[in-house]
Motif scaffolding. Sequence first.
Motif, PDB file in Angstrom:
ATOM      1  N   VAL A  73       0.864  -1.185   0.000  1.00  0.00           N
ATOM      2  CA  VAL A  73       0.000   0.000   0.000  1.00  0.00           C
ATOM      3  C   VAL A  73       0.898   1.232   0.000  1.00  0.00           C
ATOM      4  O   VAL A  73       1.761   1.375   0.869  1.00  0.00           O
ATOM      5  CB  VAL A  73      -0.918   0.017   1.242  1.00  0.00           C
ATOM      6  CG1 VAL A  73      -1.674   1.334   1.330  1.00  0.00           C
ATOM      7  CG2 VAL A  73      -1.886  -1.158   1.196  1.00  0.00           C
ATOM      8  N   GLY A  74       0.716   2.115  -0.982  1.00  0.00           N
ATOM      9  CA  GLY A  74       1.473   3.355  -1.023  1.00  0.00           C
ATOM     10  C   GLY A  74       0.783   4.413  -0.187  1.00  0.00           C
ATOM     11  O   GLY A  74      -0.318   4.876  -0.538  1.00  0.00           O
ATOM     12  N   LEU A  75       1.401   4.792   0.921  1.00  0.00           N
ATOM     13  CA  LEU A  75       0.763   5.713   1.866  1.00  0.00           C
ATOM     14  C   LEU A  75       1.822   6.649   2.428  1.00  0.00           C
ATOM     15  O   LEU A  75       2.846   6.199   2.952  1.00  0.00           O
ATOM     16  CB  LEU A  75       0.099   4.922   2.990  1.00  0.00           C
ATOM     17  CG  LEU A  75      -1.023   5.591   3.782  1.00  0.00           C
ATOM     18  CD1 LEU A  75      -2.204   5.912   2.882  1.00  0.00           C
ATOM     19  CD2 LEU A  75      -1.466   4.667   4.922  1.00  0.00           C
ATOM     20  N   ALA A  76       1.591   7.946   2.330  1.00  0.00           N
ATOM     21  CA  ALA A  76       2.510   8.942   2.881  1.00  0.00           C
ATOM     22  C   ALA A  76       2.055   9.267   4.298  1.00  0.00           C
ATOM     23  O   ALA A  76       1.156  10.088   4.496  1.00  0.00           O
ATOM     24  CB  ALA A  76       2.530  10.192   2.010  1.00  0.00           C
ATOM     25  N   LEU A  77       2.663   8.644   5.276  1.00  0.00           N
ATOM     26  CA  LEU A  77       2.193   8.762   6.653  1.00  0.00           C
ATOM     27  C   LEU A  77       2.342  10.173   7.208  1.00  0.00           C
ATOM     28  O   LEU A  77       1.699  10.510   8.205  1.00  0.00           O
ATOM     29  CB  LEU A  77       2.946   7.762   7.548  1.00  0.00           C
ATOM     30  CG  LEU A  77       2.702   6.284   7.245  1.00  0.00           C
ATOM     31  CD1 LEU A  77       3.548   5.401   8.165  1.00  0.00           C
ATOM     32  CD2 LEU A  77       1.233   5.923   7.382  1.00  0.00           C
ATOM     33  N   GLU A  78       3.193  10.984   6.581  1.00  0.00           N
ATOM     34  CA  GLU A  78       3.360  12.356   7.061  1.00  0.00           C
ATOM     35  C   GLU A  78       2.203  13.267   6.640  1.00  0.00           C
ATOM     36  O   GLU A  78       2.068  14.382   7.157  1.00  0.00           O
ATOM     37  CB  GLU A  78       4.693  12.932   6.576  1.00  0.00           C
ATOM     38  CG  GLU A  78       4.753  13.314   5.113  1.00  0.00           C
ATOM     39  CD  GLU A  78       5.071  12.148   4.187  1.00  0.00           C
ATOM     40  OE1 GLU A  78       5.353  12.392   2.995  1.00  0.00           O
ATOM     41  OE2 GLU A  78       5.032  10.984   4.660  1.00  0.00           O
ATOM     42  N   LYS A  79       1.368  12.802   5.709  1.00  0.00           N
ATOM     43  CA  LYS A  79       0.233  13.603   5.234  1.00  0.00           C
ATOM     44  C   LYS A  79      -0.952  13.425   6.182  1.00  0.00           C
ATOM     45  O   LYS A  79      -1.359  12.282   6.475  1.00  0.00           O
ATOM     46  CB  LYS A  79      -0.182  13.160   3.840  1.00  0.00           C
ATOM     47  CG  LYS A  79       0.899  13.308   2.771  1.00  0.00           C
ATOM     48  CD  LYS A  79       1.016  14.729   2.294  1.00  0.00           C
ATOM     49  CE  LYS A  79       1.966  14.825   1.102  1.00  0.00           C
ATOM     50  NZ  LYS A  79       2.092  16.199   0.592  1.00  0.00           N
ATOM     51  N   PRO A  80      -1.531  14.511   6.672  1.00  0.00           N
ATOM     52  CA  PRO A  80      -2.670  14.389   7.608  1.00  0.00           C
ATOM     53  C   PRO A  80      -3.811  13.548   7.070  1.00  0.00           C
ATOM     54  O   PRO A  80      -4.446  12.794   7.824  1.00  0.00           O
ATOM     55  CB  PRO A  80      -3.105  15.854   7.808  1.00  0.00           C
ATOM     56  CG  PRO A  80      -1.873  16.656   7.540  1.00  0.00           C
ATOM     57  CD  PRO A  80      -1.138  15.917   6.450  1.00  0.00           C
ATOM     58  N   SER A  81      -4.070  13.624   5.759  1.00  0.00           N
ATOM     59  CA  SER A  81      -5.201  12.873   5.209  1.00  0.00           C
ATOM     60  C   SER A  81      -4.954  11.376   5.173  1.00  0.00           C
ATOM     61  O   SER A  81      -5.889  10.586   4.992  1.00  0.00           O
ATOM     62  CB  SER A  81      -5.535  13.379   3.801  1.00  0.00           C
ATOM     63  OG  SER A  81      -4.401  13.331   2.962  1.00  0.00           O
ATOM     64  N   GLY A 103      13.281   8.715  16.172  1.00  0.00           N
ATOM     65  CA  GLY A 103      12.898  10.047  15.728  1.00  0.00           C
ATOM     66  C   GLY A 103      11.834  10.024  14.658  1.00  0.00           C
ATOM     67  O   GLY A 103      10.874  10.804  14.697  1.00  0.00           O
ATOM     68  N   ALA A 104      11.987   9.120  13.685  1.00  0.00           N
ATOM     69  CA  ALA A 104      10.999   8.989  12.614  1.00  0.00           C
ATOM     70  C   ALA A 104       9.679   8.462  13.149  1.00  0.00           C
ATOM     71  O   ALA A 104       8.601   8.915  12.736  1.00  0.00           O
ATOM     72  CB  ALA A 104      11.539   8.070  11.520  1.00  0.00           C
ATOM     73  N   ARG A 105       9.738   7.513  14.077  1.00  0.00           N
ATOM     74  CA  ARG A 105       8.508   6.981  14.668  1.00  0.00           C
ATOM     75  C   ARG A 105       7.739   8.073  15.404  1.00  0.00           C
ATOM     76  O   ARG A 105       6.513   8.152  15.318  1.00  0.00           O
ATOM     77  CB  ARG A 105       8.825   5.823  15.614  1.00  0.00           C
ATOM     78  CG  ARG A 105       9.460   4.617  14.945  1.00  0.00           C
ATOM     79  CD  ARG A 105       9.316   3.354  15.788  1.00  0.00           C
ATOM     80  NE  ARG A 105       9.821   3.493  17.126  1.00  0.00           N
ATOM     81  CZ  ARG A 105      11.036   3.161  17.529  1.00  0.00           C
ATOM     82  NH1 ARG A 105      11.907   2.668  16.640  1.00  0.00           N
ATOM     83  NH2 ARG A 105      11.412   3.292  18.794  1.00  0.00           N
ATOM     84  N   ALA A 106       8.469   8.907  16.138  1.00  0.00           N
ATOM     85  CA  ALA A 106       7.814   9.991  16.873  1.00  0.00           C
ATOM     86  C   ALA A 106       7.204  11.004  15.914  1.00  0.00           C
ATOM     87  O   ALA A 106       6.061  11.461  16.111  1.00  0.00           O
ATOM     88  CB  ALA A 106       8.823  10.668  17.803  1.00  0.00           C
ATOM     89  N   LYS A 107       7.942  11.349  14.869  1.00  0.00           N
ATOM     90  CA  LYS A 107       7.466  12.336  13.904  1.00  0.00           C
ATOM     91  C   LYS A 107       6.208  11.849  13.200  1.00  0.00           C
ATOM     92  O   LYS A 107       5.266  12.626  12.960  1.00  0.00           O
ATOM     93  CB  LYS A 107       8.570  12.637  12.901  1.00  0.00           C
ATOM     94  CG  LYS A 107       8.205  13.684  11.867  1.00  0.00           C
ATOM     95  CD  LYS A 107       9.372  13.934  10.922  1.00  0.00           C
ATOM     96  CE  LYS A 107       9.002  14.974   9.859  1.00  0.00           C
ATOM     97  NZ  LYS A 107      10.140  15.215   8.925  1.00  0.00           N
ATOM     98  N   LEU A 108       6.181  10.584  12.855  1.00  0.00           N
ATOM     99  CA  LEU A 108       5.040  10.012  12.130  1.00  0.00           C
ATOM    100  C   LEU A 108       3.930   9.530  13.050  1.00  0.00           C
ATOM    101  O   LEU A 108       2.880   9.075  12.583  1.00  0.00           O
ATOM    102  CB  LEU A 108       5.516   8.854  11.255  1.00  0.00           C
ATOM    103  CG  LEU A 108       6.491   9.200  10.130  1.00  0.00           C
ATOM    104  CD1 LEU A 108       7.011   7.943   9.463  1.00  0.00           C
ATOM    105  CD2 LEU A 108       5.833  10.126   9.109  1.00  0.00           C
ATOM    106  N   LYS A 109       4.176   9.607  14.354  1.00  0.00           N
ATOM    107  CA  LYS A 109       3.210   9.137  15.361  1.00  0.00           C
ATOM    108  C   LYS A 109       2.873   7.659  15.156  1.00  0.00           C
ATOM    109  O   LYS A 109       1.719   7.258  15.102  1.00  0.00           O
ATOM    110  CB  LYS A 109       1.943   9.993  15.332  1.00  0.00           C
ATOM    111  CG  LYS A 109       2.187  11.447  15.717  1.00  0.00           C
ATOM    112  CD  LYS A 109       0.891  12.253  15.745  1.00  0.00           C
ATOM    113  CE  LYS A 109       1.157  13.696  16.147  1.00  0.00           C
ATOM    114  NZ  LYS A 109      -0.075  14.510  16.163  1.00  0.00           N
TER     115      LYS A 109
END
Length: 406
Positions: A73-81, A103-109
């Motif tokens: 699945v192509g998903l940009a996790l940094e995008k709110p939508s 750091g990446a895990r925290a940023k992407l929640k």
Amino acid sequence: MEGVRVLEVAQFTFVPAAGAVLADWGADVIKIEHAERGDGQRGLSRVLGVATASEGSSFFPIMEGPNRGKRSVGLALEKPSARAVFEELVRSSDVFLTNFLPGARAKLKIDVEDVREINPDIIYVRGSGFGARGPESTKGGYDSTAFWARGGSAAGLTLPEVERMPRMPAGAYGDSMGGMTIAGGIAAALYSRQVTGEPSVVDVSLLGVGAWATQYSVNQALMTGGPLPPREQPKYGSATNPLIGAYRTADGRWLEFAMLQPGRYWPEFCRLAGREDLAADPRFADVSQIMANASAAAEIVAEIIGARTFAEWTEILSHGEGQWAAVQNAWEVAQDPSLRANGLIARVVDAEGKERELVANPVQFEETAATLTRAPLFAEHTDEVLRELGLSEEELIQLKIDGAAT
């Protein structure tokens, strides 16, 4: 593992290989790849001097090995939508699998607390270079650094007088062992959750897998209280046994001997080699004499092995009971009759419909070979999986317009 869903947010081989093993075992593994970049490993065109892809085809072994059987699945996790889609995938999953750094895990929640807030029962699995705690918990690592170098394997192979340290014998060497280790940990965590009702946080590091692989030497060092002395290896055989170690054949190939009972196997070797006279030689008359004169015996063995070809010796030695093995290259491993008899070289059909082969994971159940399906193309299953979550066509289109989905 039919009925188990694994949500994977990971790249390269170390952690994705665990997802591949779980897919081999029947789990539904959904791999989230960045909507634009995908798994970083897709961008590697050459590894160890060899092209990674099959020319004119989508078949890409560097991705097939650690990703077969998954859905992408192509998903940009940094995008709110994209968040609502991600959360729905988490709710429907049993296992969350990642190798992203803290750091990446925290940023992407997508850290433990974030994922458990969505699904309190999910098993959370982290693969790391150097462990989840300690001074290097935020540091990235590859198998060449954390597993091979730091874990002791490189030093174990490097003799004092050499100018060049040996490299790993294969690409993703430690990664593949680490992935298998993670898969075992996940199986235990699933069982634990079934028995106790409590989900686990599972951690596996490349450094830990490396230390486990060299544990005999590490444990010896711990016992003696310091570094182990350099090993003084004789040119042939061992200090007390001529039928241990590697010998070169006339055509430059190698055989590995591991006949740990020289008194038992020396007469047999002499007979197979057509040198019965050596079995009656006073220097090698019994086990104590063989051990005392191991160096002289090993020189004789080297001369005998060096007089015939690899093919001749593999035929000759096949008639004995002593333990030995041909030193095989990658192609010979792929054709190994025992691997094939046990279904450990498995067939898989690529995206163009062509039949290919891959190494299967080494675990089998009920003497049944694993059935493999190919790795997904980048974001191949985005629409399929998102529709399963109940998204409408309009919602799918909007996600793609936002750049949140591929």
